[in-house]
Design an enzyme around this catalytic site. Structure first.
Site, PDB file in Angstrom:
ATOM      1  N   SER A 124      10.685  -4.132  -2.675  1.00 48.43           N
ATOM      2  CA  SER A 124       9.648  -3.469  -1.876  1.00 48.43           C
ATOM      3  C   SER A 124       9.799  -1.962  -1.969  1.00 48.43           C
ATOM      4  O   SER A 124      10.914  -1.442  -2.137  1.00 48.43           O
ATOM      5  CB  SER A 124       9.798  -3.896  -0.419  1.00 48.43           C
ATOM      6  OG  SER A 124       9.055  -3.051   0.440  1.00 48.43           O
ATOM      7  N   TYR A 148      15.119  -4.009   6.634  1.00 46.69           N
ATOM      8  CA  TYR A 148      14.416  -4.720   5.564  1.00 46.69           C
ATOM      9  C   TYR A 148      14.588  -3.991   4.229  1.00 46.69           C
ATOM     10  O   TYR A 148      14.956  -4.592   3.221  1.00 46.69           O
ATOM     11  CB  TYR A 148      12.932  -4.812   5.937  1.00 46.69           C
ATOM     12  CG  TYR A 148      12.034  -5.404   4.875  1.00 46.69           C
ATOM     13  CD1 TYR A 148      11.994  -6.774   4.661  1.00 46.69           C
ATOM     14  CD2 TYR A 148      11.194  -4.593   4.118  1.00 46.69           C
ATOM     15  CE1 TYR A 148      11.150  -7.321   3.699  1.00 46.69           C
ATOM     16  CE2 TYR A 148      10.345  -5.131   3.162  1.00 46.69           C
ATOM     17  CZ  TYR A 148      10.328  -6.498   2.961  1.00 46.69           C
ATOM     18  OH  TYR A 148       9.495  -7.027   2.010  1.00 46.69           O
ATOM     19  N   LYS A 152      16.561  -5.234   0.829  1.00 47.12           N
ATOM     20  CA  LYS A 152      15.924  -5.283  -0.493  1.00 47.12           C
ATOM     21  C   LYS A 152      16.719  -4.424  -1.500  1.00 47.12           C
ATOM     22  O   LYS A 152      16.890  -4.813  -2.655  1.00 47.12           O
ATOM     23  CB  LYS A 152      14.478  -4.799  -0.414  1.00 47.12           C
ATOM     24  CG  LYS A 152      13.544  -5.776   0.299  1.00 47.12           C
ATOM     25  CD  LYS A 152      13.426  -7.102  -0.441  1.00 47.12           C
ATOM     26  CE  LYS A 152      12.422  -8.057   0.182  1.00 47.12           C
ATOM     27  NZ  LYS A 152      12.409  -9.382  -0.501  1.00 47.12           N
TER      28      LYS A 152
END
Lengths: 329, 329
Positions: A124, A148, A152
């Site tokens: 991402s 998050y 990633k």
């Protein structure tokens, strides 16, 4: 070709399966088996014969070895807890996004016997955090400011190391925010970027939690599926040791999104957007990138839309049968 | 002040403990308790009262919560499997370097009650891998090409995320290769950088597994201890979200190391260096950085030696009582 898709019940997973069912092949090879997995069993697309759906949690010991026992040629790893949820629930985010990814790669490694599948890892643009240049090139340091994004970025490091050591042939693709997402809002903090277009197109009110000058990086679900298929079939030699790529997209402000909606669906649609500032969403989004210069991905053949107009038209074609519905003013 | 030191039986851990014992304080606060931990119980320095030594493996569930139960104000996390071993034994490297670090940070987080210690994480310049510029600035992307470097880069990401979320106050310091290490060669692929100086100074033969033109980045054990103490006491506000810093050092070739040794200890010492190329060491070292421009660390007050001559003289002072021994020709 044998394919494993994790996160198969998610929006991208579903669209990817539908596209594979339509094509009947991947990179010229007919589909032998497509295993869709998610914490709840995914729906299978209409063309069922090669498709199988299973429920399974990658972060539970023993699940990943079972899913990879059939030695799929291609693994597309989409399963993830999204940004807002990973921020709210630290343990769940690390369990699913870090442990789940690591256990999947470990399952591949421990198969042995020369097994070395192509592994496409959905990363991402959240791996980047402020401060960064207004336009982010391929040599900017990933410095995530969400859990998050951290998870990633760790997945990208694991993918590169497992590739370097010869256990798998990894490609990490840093997805833009996917707009316009169909279906109900999800638990990504970026969900509003889609809602403010989708909901008005359906005659429903949408909430805008940030200011109109927020600029962000978008690609359509159709483009995301095309990225995954290209990553699954491309020649990976030119990647060298840098296995993760920022995907192309369209950089627009919320104001530009709204004006594009107006041009396509009229003032009545725009009137359905209600401004309701949300400090927690604003704080997360403020740390996100606004625009990229994804030269490596472009040189390697990845393509996205070139305008937000194209992005809305993809939604109208794929979700509304090609017709812009009349909106109650 | 209460301090926990992991990897306390290692060379740096031991020297750090000795320095603390000598100072009797850290940042002006008297030592209340210094807990040294390693997989085998570390030796305690002479001044015993505040020092405690324990055996414990951070990667074993339950160990980290026990070690942090006394709520140390400062945690200096040195415990690691070194580069050659992490490359030879993938599972051990990930278990100690990734799981051990994560379990330590988790133990801090789950204490709760506003506990937020300073955590100094010993990272490494091995987070950088080719291709990189000849001189690596603070904005170069970490792209490790060893499993050890991968594990350190992941530790940096975890440190930043746990700091951002308020569970700890982290500083990651990317240590140069530490030269001249006392004692027997260790399992770091970089071990020869020290051996080729240390062994001849003791009249013993040393093996050089790479060519003379290999350039690398060095600092003394004394400088490493000073980095750790500065990281443990500095004002961390200027770090912002970027919690890891490349430490200053000296960039020299193996040939320059040898000529410096010759100037200090004579031709007889240099004659003890035996060239024995080792392809596996050569391959690892070829991916390592050669020089840095560590502006952030310098601006924040970190200092190393300025020449390899100074580095050898530190060894002579700290390990040989200040006298260069006569070397058998």
């Amino acid at each position: 070709v044998r394919i494993l898709i994790t996160g198969g019940a998610g929006m991208i997973g579903r669209k990817l399966a539908e596209r594979l069912a339509r094509d009947g092949s991947l990179g010229g090879s007919p589909l032998e088996h497509v295993l869709l997995v998610d914490v709840v069993a995914p729906e299978r697309p209409a063309a069922e014969p090669p498709f199988e759906a299973r429920a399974g949690d990658l972060a539970v010991a023993g699940v990943a070895p079972e899913l990879t026992a059939g030695r799929p040629d291609v693994i597309i790893h989409l399963a993830a807890v999204l940004s807002a949820e990973a921020e709210d629930d630290l343990e769940k985010g690390y369990r699913v996004n870090l442990d789940g990814t690591r256990l999947l790669f470990e399952a591949v490694r421990t198969q042995g016997g020369g097994y070395r599948p192509r592994v496409v890892f959905a990363s991402s643009i959240a791996v980047f955090g402020v401060p960064f240049p207004e336009v982010i090139g391929d040599d900017v340091v990933p410095a995530p400011l969400t859990s998050y994004g951290t998870q990633k970025a760790i997945g990208e490091l694991l993918l590169a190391d497992y590739t370097r050591r010869g256990f798998l042939d990894g490609v990490g693709i840093r997805l833009p925010t996917i707009s316009v997402r169909p279906g109900p809002p999800n638990r990504a903090a970026s969900s509003f970027f889609s809602s403010i277009v989708r909901e008005p197109l359906h005659g429903r009110e949408a909430v805008l939690p940030v200011s109109d000058d927020v600029r962000h990086w978008h690609a359509s679900p159709r483009a995301a599926v095309a990225f995954l298929l290209h990553a699954a079939t491309m020649d990976t030699d030119p990647l060298g040791h840098r296995r993760s790529l920022t995907m192309p997209g369209v950089s627009v402000t919320v104001a530009e999104q709204i004006e594009t909606l107006r041009a396509i669906a009229g003032d009545g649609a725009v009137a359905l957007i209600r401004r309701e500032p949300d400090e927690s969403v604003r704080r997360i989004v403020a740390t996100w990138p606004r625009a990229f210069d994804p030269q490596r991905a472009l040189a390697l053949g990845f393509r996205a839309e070139r305008s937000f107009d194209e992005i809305i038209r993809v939604y109208v074609e794929d979700e509304l049968g090609g017709r812009v519905p009349p909106v109650a003013a």
